[in-house]
Design a protein around this motif. Structure first.
Motif, short mmCIF file in Angstrom:
data_model
loop_
_atom_site.label_atom_id
_atom_site.label_comp_id
_atom_site.label_asym_id
_atom_site.label_seq_id
_atom_site.Cartn_x
_atom_site.Cartn_y
_atom_site.Cartn_z
N ARG B 457 76.67 -51.53 -13.23
CA ARG B 457 75.32 -52.07 -13.41
C ARG B 457 74.40 -51.10 -14.15
NH1 ARG B 457 75.96 -53.69 -7.96
NH2 ARG B 457 74.47 -52.12 -7.27
N LEU B 458 74.86 -49.87 -14.36
CA LEU B 458 74.00 -48.88 -15.04
C LEU B 458 74.38 -48.80 -16.51
CD1 LEU B 458 74.33 -45.98 -12.45
CD2 LEU B 458 72.37 -47.50 -12.71
N ASP B 459 73.48 -48.29 -17.34
CA ASP B 459 73.92 -47.88 -18.68
C ASP B 459 73.20 -46.61 -19.12
OD1 ASP B 459 73.05 -51.18 -19.45
OD2 ASP B 459 71.57 -49.60 -19.06
N GLY B 460 73.64 -46.12 -20.26
CA GLY B 460 73.02 -44.95 -20.86
C GLY B 460 73.22 -43.70 -20.02
N GLU B 461 72.16 -42.92 -20.01
CA GLU B 461 72.23 -41.60 -19.35
C GLU B 461 72.52 -41.71 -17.87
OE1 GLU B 461 68.96 -38.90 -19.87
OE2 GLU B 461 68.97 -39.32 -22.02
N GLU B 467 78.67 -41.53 -13.39
CA GLU B 467 80.13 -41.47 -13.61
C GLU B 467 80.65 -40.08 -13.35
OE1 GLU B 467 80.81 -43.12 -17.50
OE2 GLU B 467 81.18 -45.11 -16.66
N GLU B 468 79.83 -39.10 -13.75
CA GLU B 468 80.25 -37.71 -13.53
C GLU B 468 80.35 -37.41 -12.03
OE1 GLU B 468 77.85 -34.84 -15.63
OE2 GLU B 468 78.69 -33.27 -14.35
N LEU B 469 79.33 -37.86 -11.29
CA LEU B 469 79.33 -37.64 -9.84
C LEU B 469 80.53 -38.33 -9.19
CD1 LEU B 469 75.61 -38.09 -8.69
CD2 LEU B 469 77.04 -36.05 -8.46
#
Lengths: 416, 486
Positions: B457-461, B467-469
């Motif tokens: 549901r997220l995009d961009g930064e 994703e990193e977490l």
């Protein structure tokens, strides 16, 4: 869009919020400072003895208007019907509404006063302020001199708890569960240290106020009927020995007037973490009996623990005093004409009144068994444990089947 | 001999009391009679309307004239404090024998001053009983009087509230108990009407009135409806103890208490209400299933929460018993429901990518959901996912516990807040709890991270950061699995 249901009527809200408050066992209205409404503007009096104004078919007395200010709650305690995740209908009173309801009921002699508690809304402090405001309206605006019991919220600021004691006759903080593990598991938002800290602070404040009253006649009273607490029995696996020992510590450490036990009873919308079986009501009764033994009969928590069975629970078929006597038969029989008060109080079937009568009457005559019968409820129960002028139980005290002789008879079913 | 008989016959005295509760009058006369040495069997005490007078004198004062007058040398009459305390109460009992009993005990006290301590004595026991019954009656009057409000409508007291009660005491306690109500309702106008006399308080003075009838009292008060609602709601139907109620509130009081008319229906409804509460609140005791197949069968038949009624299928977990990692999601989605397998939709595909990256073999793990059915609302042809409620998660938790008992994973990875709640029984803050193990009761450990659908549901930064977490959490779990395996 959130749909708002139309405002519920006062009567509907009273039904919801009285229903939500009924799982609190405490209803006492006794033991506070004497006061009356002569020379005042309002109504109300307390004269030492509490009054039960009605009894419900559950056998419990109705002495106080026992309601919640609201049953909305941000906490999620599993045994509680008002927990956040419960689907129970919600309602809310304003402090003014509760004060008016109290006065209207009081003027018709329905109640002794108010027992007010609340779910936690917004924050602990906000909730505590609302409780306080209700008590303030009653005391200051209506000059109400009846009984007020406020449930205080351990997480609130100490200053707020302090102020609650100025308006209330009794304050209470629930320890909820007898063990720390139980609290962590079933009341994840509560914290034992915080609860005990609040109990200790209240105790110190009560002692301080009593001391001030000795020096200055007009020093303000602080919770003159003291503080009490409540434990839920049967929701976790603590046994009776552990519960009684915990209660005895609470009495000792925090100067409590009463520890109430509430048998965990099936509540609508219960959480899946709870046991599915409810504990027998008799267990709560046996705990209250042992509480009585500790408070009035010179028993210690260790004596009660001695009376328990192998699993650490008190027997359900006989009372704890008889259970103790059957285990310590070496102490019996006692001579009703010579034994000390302490020894007589240990005899199953002799209550404090009967012991008082025996002590007085034996100054005038040597008591025979028949005389003892006039002073007590039932001679059959006390007989095996007493020696009287014309009676000695000889082998009766040591009979192996004494327990079954004294335990209430189980009904034998007919062959079918 | 005949002279003596004459004395004994002529010396029977009858004392008429002006009021049935006049202790002071009795005390005066009793003192006088004892000073004249009149034994108890030579005195009759008659209260107004009473029939204790065997000699049937007319008028209350006839018998009194004949009372002897003590001489100047008459001794003092003494009584213990305990006698006085009990006698004051016993004297208002409705037992017609009470004054004779009191006189007899007072007589005996003169030669046995300590006898009041001896509760074995029949007379002492009887006084104790009378005292107890009177105190109980007074206590019940304090408790069970019910005032009803009448608004004043006469000119002089317009707008003033007047509270009136009708009460039927067993004993002559009304005048004595006036003080209690005065102290309690000092600033109210009230009247208590009884068949044994009435009392009226106007805020300043107390007036006594004649006996009243029930019809003299008002019939109702609107506040009674609220009070009855309260009475019915504060009653706990899970505990029915009718005997305990009756011993404290016998039926004779019921007719004057508005709430008592609810009692029969409350008792009748109690059993049904409790059964309803148990059925709605908790489940009947069931054996936990002992195999994954049994669970699969159980969940398809389960109707413990409303999600099961949506017409979807139950989606069972996938994996083998003994897998060291158990991955718990929230609930099956649209595609999972159609396929009947967990984590096969977009979120599942994303999860597979990250598991691969972290080096975790999905095939060697057990993958399941906190809630076994798909919860949704229909929007046209689409089925839109709905987050399960805490209550529904808690209900379904029983199945998850059963799966965990069989699989016995050493590490559980909860994806998202719903899965975390299902594991812990409470709602936790993901941001606070992620990235570190929490011990579970059976010795295994729980790791919490976000749900992959959150990343979708997220995009961009924001997405890159999350994703990193997520990758970091999975890597930590992988590291922990290696440690445990070693």
């Amino acid at each position: 869009m959130i749909q708002r249901s139309p405002q519920k009527s006062l009567r509907e809200r009273l039904e919801i919020l009285a229903d939500a408050a009924k799982y609190d066992a405490s209803c006492a209205s006794s033991g506070t400072a004497k006061k009356n409404s002569l020379g005042g503007k309002g109504v109300g009096s307390t004269e030492g003895m509490g009054i039960c104004h009605a009894y419900a078919p559950d056998g419990r007395c109705i002495s106080l208007l026992k309601v919640l200010l609201t049953n909305h709650c941000i906490f999620d305690c599993h045994y509680c019907i008002n927990r956040k995740s419960s689907n129970t209908p919600r309602a809310k009173f304003t402090p003014q509404e509760v004060a008016d309801l109290t006065i209207n009921f009081y003027k018709r002699n329905y109640i002794e006063g108010l027992f007010l508690s609340s779910g936690i809304i917004k924050s602990s402090n906000h909730t505590m302020e609302q409780l306080m405001e209700t008590a303030r309206i009653l005391r200051e605006e209506y000059d109400f001199r009846g009984y007020i019991h406020l449930k205080t919220i351990p997480e609130a600021d100490p200053e707020l708890i302090e102020q609650a004691g100025m308006y209330a006759d009794r304050v209470s903080i629930n320890v909820e569960l007898p063990t720390k593990a139980g609290l962590t598991k079933l009341a994840p938002d509560k914290n034992e240290a915080e609860i005990e800290g609040a109990l200790a602070k209240t105790k110190n404040r009560i002692i301080q106020a009593k001391d001030e009253r000795k020096r200055f006649r007009h020093a303000p009273r602080f919770a003159p009927a003291g503080q009490s607490t409540q434990m839920i029995v049967g929701a976790d696996d603590a046994n009776d020995a552990a519960i009684v020992s915990r209660a005895s510590n609470l009495y000792g450490n925090f100067g409590l007037r009463r520890v109430y036990y509430s048998a965990f009873s099936p509540i609508p919308d219960a959480s899946a973490v709870l046991p599915l079986k409810r504990p027998p009501l008799m267990r709560e009764h046996r705990l209250y009996q042992s509480d009585w033994l500790i408070r009035f009969y010179g028993f210690g928590a260790n004596d009660v623990a001695d009376a328990t069975e192998k699993d650490g629970n008190l027997p359900l078929d006989i009372d704890p005093k008889l259970a103790w006597a059957l285990k310590f038969r070496g102490q019996f029989p006692v001579d009703v004409n010579r034994a000390s008060k302490e020894q007589l109080l240990r005899v199953p079937g002799l209550g404090t009144t009967a012991v008082g009568r025996i002590l007085k009457a034996r100054r005038y005559r040597r008591l025979r068994l028949e005389d003892v019968g006039k002073l007590t409820q039932s001679i059959a129960k006390v007989r095996p444990f007493l020696v009287a002028a014309d009676w000695s139980p000889t082998r009766l005290t040591d009979r192996a089947d004494l327990r079954s002789m004294l335990a209430p008879k189980q009904e034998q079913l007919e062959l079918f | 001999m005949s002279a003596l008989q004459h004395v004994s016959l002529g010396a029977h005295y009858v004392v008429h009391l002006p009021r049935p509760d006049d202790f002071a009058f009795w005390r005066e006369r009793a003192r006088q009679l004892i000073q004249c040495d009149v034994p108890p069997d030579r005195v009759s005490w008659v209260e107004p309307g009473g029939t204790g007078d065997l000699f049937a004198f007319e008028g209350p004062s006839r018998g009194e004239k004949r009372l002897p007058v003590p001489g100047a040398d008459a001794g003092e009459v003494r009584a213990s404090k305990r006698f006085m305390r009990l006698a004051r109460n016993a004297s208002v009992h409705s037992d017609p024998e009470r004054f004779s009993l009191l006189y007899r005990v007072l007589w005996r006290l003169q030669s046995k001053p300590g006898m009041m301590q001896d509760s074995v004595d029949t007379d002492v026991r009887r006084i104790e009983e009378l005292d107890k019954e009177v105190r109980r009656d007074a206590h019940k009057m304090h408790a069970f009087v019910r005032f009803r409000l009448i608004e004043g409508n006469e000119v002089e007291n317009e707008g003033q509230e007047h509270y009136v009660a009708w009460f039927e005491p067993d004993h002559h306690i009304v005048r004595r108990e006036a003080g209690f109500f005065m102290r309690r309702f000092a600033n109210m106008n009230w009247s208590i009407l009884t068949p044994r006399g009435s009392i009226h308080w106007d805020g300043e003075t107390m007036r006594e009135g004649p006996s009243a009838r029930r019809e003299d009292a008002p019939a109702g008060d609107p506040v009674e409806a609220l009070w009855k609602s309260y009475y019915a709601s504060t009653f706990n139907p899970a505990r029915l103890k009718v005997g305990a109620m009756l011993s404290e509130m016998p039926k004779k009081y019921w007719k004057n208490m508005p709430e008592a008319e609810l009692i029969p229906q409350l008792i009748a409804g109690a059993q049904a209400r409790e059964a309803g509460m148990v059925a709605a609140g908790t489940r009947e005791v069931r054996e936990m299933p002992s195999s994954l197949e049994a669970i699969a069968g159980g969940i398809s038949a389960c109707r413990d929460c409303p999600i099961a009624e949506c017409g979807t299928r139950a989606v069972m977990g996938e994996g083998a018993p003994g897998s060291s990692l158990m991955i718990v999601g929230e609930q099956p989605g649209d595609q999972e429901d159609l396929a009947g397998r967990p984590f096969v939709g977009p979120a599942g595909q994303l999860l597979d990518v990250y598991l691969d990256k972290a080096g975790i073999d999905r095939g060697a793990s057990y993958v399941t959901n906190a809630v076994k059915h798909f919860k949704f609302v229909s929007r046209g042809k689409r089925r839109i996912h709905q987050t399960p409620q805490a209550k529904e998660i808690d209900t379904c938790r029983w199945w998850l516990e059963a799966e965990r008992k069989i699989v016995q994973p050493r590490v559980v990875l909860a994806l998202g807040a719903s899965a975390a709640r299902a594991m812990l029984g409470r709602t936790v803050s993901l941001a606070k709890e992620r990235g570190r193990p929490a011990p579970l009761e059976d010795g295994s450990e729980l790791w919490i991270t976000a749900h992959p659908s959150y990343l979708l549901r997220l995009d961009g930064e924001a997405r890159a950061a999350q994703e990193e977490l997520f990758a970091r959490d999975l890597a930590a779990v992988r590291g922990r699995l290696f440690e445990l395996a070693a």
